[in-house]
Design an enzyme around this catalytic site. Structure first.
Site, PDB file in Angstrom:
ATOM      1  N   LYS A  26      58.132  -2.991 -16.910  1.00 55.88           N
ATOM      2  CA  LYS A  26      59.285  -3.852 -16.588  1.00 55.88           C
ATOM      3  C   LYS A  26      60.281  -3.128 -15.686  1.00 55.88           C
ATOM      4  CE  LYS A  26      61.892  -5.501 -20.087  1.00 55.88           C
ATOM      5  NZ  LYS A  26      63.339  -5.228 -20.036  1.00 55.88           N
ATOM      6  N   ARG A  31      62.626  -2.682 -10.106  1.00 52.71           N
ATOM      7  CA  ARG A  31      62.986  -1.785  -8.995  1.00 52.71           C
ATOM      8  C   ARG A  31      62.125  -2.036  -7.768  1.00 52.71           C
ATOM      9  NH1 ARG A  31      64.487   0.358 -13.701  1.00 52.71           N
ATOM     10  NH2 ARG A  31      65.894   2.159 -13.854  1.00 52.71           N
ATOM     11  N   GLN A 172      70.167   2.629 -15.928  1.00 55.37           N
ATOM     12  CA  GLN A 172      70.659   1.439 -15.218  1.00 55.37           C
ATOM     13  C   GLN A 172      71.907   1.778 -14.417  1.00 55.37           C
ATOM     14  OE1 GLN A 172      71.063  -1.613 -18.204  1.00 55.37           O
ATOM     15  NE2 GLN A 172      68.851  -1.881 -18.386  1.00 55.37           N
ATOM     16  N   ASP A 318      63.933   2.578 -25.760  1.00 55.87           N
ATOM     17  CA  ASP A 318      63.526   1.194 -26.057  1.00 55.87           C
ATOM     18  C   ASP A 318      62.517   1.100 -27.199  1.00 55.87           C
ATOM     19  OD1 ASP A 318      65.197   0.200 -24.127  1.00 55.87           O
ATOM     20  OD2 ASP A 318      63.661   0.157 -22.569  1.00 55.87           O
ATOM     21  N   ARG A 349      70.857  -3.001 -31.896  1.00 57.99           N
ATOM     22  CA  ARG A 349      69.542  -2.767 -32.524  1.00 57.99           C
ATOM     23  C   ARG A 349      69.612  -1.996 -33.832  1.00 57.99           C
ATOM     24  NH1 ARG A 349      65.893  -2.154 -27.016  1.00 57.99           N
ATOM     25  NH2 ARG A 349      65.666  -4.423 -26.790  1.00 57.99           N
ATOM     26  N   ARG A 390      62.504  -7.061 -28.540  1.00 56.95           N
ATOM     27  CA  ARG A 390      61.854  -5.893 -29.166  1.00 56.95           C
ATOM     28  C   ARG A 390      62.009  -5.917 -30.691  1.00 56.95           C
ATOM     29  NH1 ARG A 390      60.091  -3.440 -24.614  1.00 56.95           N
ATOM     30  NH2 ARG A 390      61.594  -3.169 -22.942  1.00 56.95           N
TER      31      ARG A 390
HETATM   32  C1  S3P Z   1      66.292   0.561 -18.299  1.00 52.83           C
HETATM   33  C2  S3P Z   1      67.120   1.518 -18.835  1.00 52.83           C
HETATM   34  C3  S3P Z   1      67.506   1.545 -20.246  1.00 52.83           C
HETATM   35  C4  S3P Z   1      66.571   0.696 -21.100  1.00 52.83           C
HETATM   36  C5  S3P Z   1      66.329  -0.654 -20.493  1.00 52.83           C
HETATM   37  C6  S3P Z   1      65.688  -0.502 -19.127  1.00 52.83           C
HETATM   38  C7  S3P Z   1      66.007   0.572 -16.866  1.00 52.83           C
HETATM   39  O1  S3P Z   1      68.811   1.022 -20.371  1.00 52.83           O
HETATM   40  O2  S3P Z   1      67.097   0.554 -22.396  1.00 52.83           O
HETATM   41  O3  S3P Z   1      65.483  -1.436 -21.304  1.00 52.83           O
HETATM   42  O4  S3P Z   1      65.090  -0.109 -16.415  1.00 52.83           O
HETATM   43  O5  S3P Z   1      66.722   1.312 -16.166  1.00 52.83           O
HETATM   44  P1  S3P Z   1      70.133   1.914 -20.163  1.00 52.83           P
HETATM   45  O6  S3P Z   1      70.217   2.307 -18.758  1.00 52.83           O
HETATM   46  O7  S3P Z   1      71.264   1.005 -20.566  1.00 52.83           O
HETATM   47  O8  S3P Z   1      69.952   3.058 -21.101  1.00 52.83           O
END
Ligand code: S3P
Length: 435
Positions: A26, A31, A172, A318, A349, A390
């Site tokens: 995902k 990206r 993120q 995750d 969670r 999840r």
């Molecule tokens: C992700 C980063 C994580 C993860 C999310 C996907 C990503 O989040 O929990 O499911 O694709 O960059 P955070 O950046 O908030 O830790």
């Protein structure tokens, strides 16, 4: 496809066996779609994740003027270059996806047109201040009421590079700033508190984008040209984790999961499960230059409780809901610390898992940033997904070993990340019933 907008009941002790195919990653799919849209030329993206979250990323980029077509085996994207996007006719909907919202705002904030982004009820409660702050430091003009969606993004004439230290471990936020940095003149420096998943950096390097990465510090010069290049996406380890744990906890099971992404910053779950006594073998390791992947062979195993804290947390961020299920059937107490970020996911969670596990007869105690799980026998009962894909999948997997059936309410969110979850369970002859 099964309609799983309803509650799903599961109770089965069937063994799992054979080979399964897990859909594409995902994080890498989001990206790939965004970056290919900003490239010059046509990209084919293989093994992309065709799920609700990623389909919203496709829609968002289409609304910004990018031509994207789905083919049976790949996605084709006609990028026109960094400066090619056009003002969207409508509000952009990020649905349930934090990754889409946070990454895309990094791009939208740098455009010469205004835009607005919204999300569903879960996403609208998640913190956006964490991206508004660095983007505002770059001169962006983002308006939000409470630091949450909706965000109104207005063009700004004062955009510039940034030197930013990330206090929160978040890929993120890092990726949002990286994407924004592509648009500004000069060097931006982004430093992380702990290493988080580096798929954005890997893809940029695959696209020959010149950047320096040393330990936790990235330095990137903006406005380089990106030429389209095809992308192969490995299968998602975060989705694989549900079937890895399912195999470990059911008797006489042995499963091979094909071509699973094994980026070091995502494989904490494998390391932790092996520490707990899991029989896991990595076969046919391969690397396509920007991501590594392999087949994973798993066998039923007797698991021991675990103590976890510190840097490993971001390598399995995750996978905690399904790890909590594994901890619930161990003989003894597991304690996991430094997991405060779990409170800001698709649901809180720590709370959602504690609520559900308590209902199923497992003793759980939590603090604001930790959880203690006393292993035992998972009884049966009705648990809610708390709007979290999840959490839903974790409790459905718990139904493979529970004494009585487990019914999970609100399971349609599983389509956001793992649309073939139920068909794989069916292939494995697991008894699942729509209620
Ligand atoms: C992700 C980063 C994580 C993860 C999310 C996907 C990503 O989040 O929990 O499911 O694709 O960059 P955070 O950046 O908030 O830790």
């Amino acid at each position: 496809m099964m309609d799983h907008s309803h509650s799903i009941s599961i109770n089965d002790s069937n063994k799992l066996s054979g080979k399964i195919l897990i859909p594409g990653d995902k994080s890498i799919t989001h990206r790939s779609i965004i970056l290919s849209s900003l490239c010059e030329g046509k990209t084919k993206i293989y093994n992309y994740l065709d799920s609700d979250d990623c389909n919203l990323t496709i829609l968002a980029m289409k609304s910004l003027g990018v031509n994207i077509t789905k083919h049976p085996n790949y996605l084709s994207i006609e990028g026109k270059g960094l400066k090619s996007l056009k003002k969207p006719a409508k509000t952009i909907d990020a649905g349930n996806s934090g990754t889409l919202a946070r990454l895309l705002v990094g791009v939208l904030a740098m455009q010469p047109f205004s835009s607005k982004i919204i999300g569903d009820s879960s996403l609208s409660e998640r913190p956006m201040e964490r991206i508004i702050e660095p983007l505002s430091q770059m001169g962006a003009n983002i308006i939000s009421k409470n630091g949450t969606l909706p965000l109104n993004i207005e063009p700004s004439k004062k955009l510039h590079n940034i030197n930013y230290f990330l206090k929160i471990a978040s890929a993120q936020i890092k990726s949002c700033i990286l994407l924004a940095s592509l648009y500004v003149e000069g060097e931006s420096i982004i430093e992380e508190i702990v290493n988080t998943r580096n798929h954005t950096e890997n893809l940029l390097q695959h696209l020959n984008y010149d950047m320096k990465i040393r330990n936790k510090k990235i330095s990137i010069i903006g406005q380089q040209k990106m030429i389209a290049k095809d992308i192969y996406i490995p299968s998602d380890i975060s989705s694989a984790a549900f079937f890895i744990v399912a195999t470990l906890i059911t008797d006489k099971s042995e499963l091979i999961l094909k071509n699973i992404g094994l980026n070091y910053l995502r494989t904490g779950i494998i390391d932790v499960l092996i520490k707990m006594g899991a029989q896991i073998e990595i076969l046919n390791e391969s690397n396509n230059g920007y991501e590594s992947f392999a087949d994973i062979k798993v066998k039923s195993s007797k698991l021991k409780p675990i103590q976890l804290s510190g840097e490993i947390v971001s390598r399995l961020i995750d996978e905690f809901p399904i790890l909590f299920i594994a901890c619930s059937i161990c003989n003894g107490v597991s304690e996991i610390k430094n997991i405060q970020e779990l409170r800001f996911k698709e649901s809180d969670r720590i709370k959602s898992m504690e609520l559900g596990l308590n209902k199923l007869g497992i003793n759980v105690k939590s603090t604001k940033d930790s959880i203690k799980i006393q292993g035992g026998t998972i009884q049966g009962g009705i648990v809610d997904s708390c709007n979290d894909h999840r959490v839903a999948m974790s409790f459905l997997i718990a139904g493979l070993v529970s004494k009585k059936p487990i019914t999970v309410t609100n399971t349609s969110n599983i389509n956001t990340s793992f649309p073939t979850f139920f068909s794989i369970l069916k292939e494995q002859n697991v008894g699942i019933y729509k209620i």
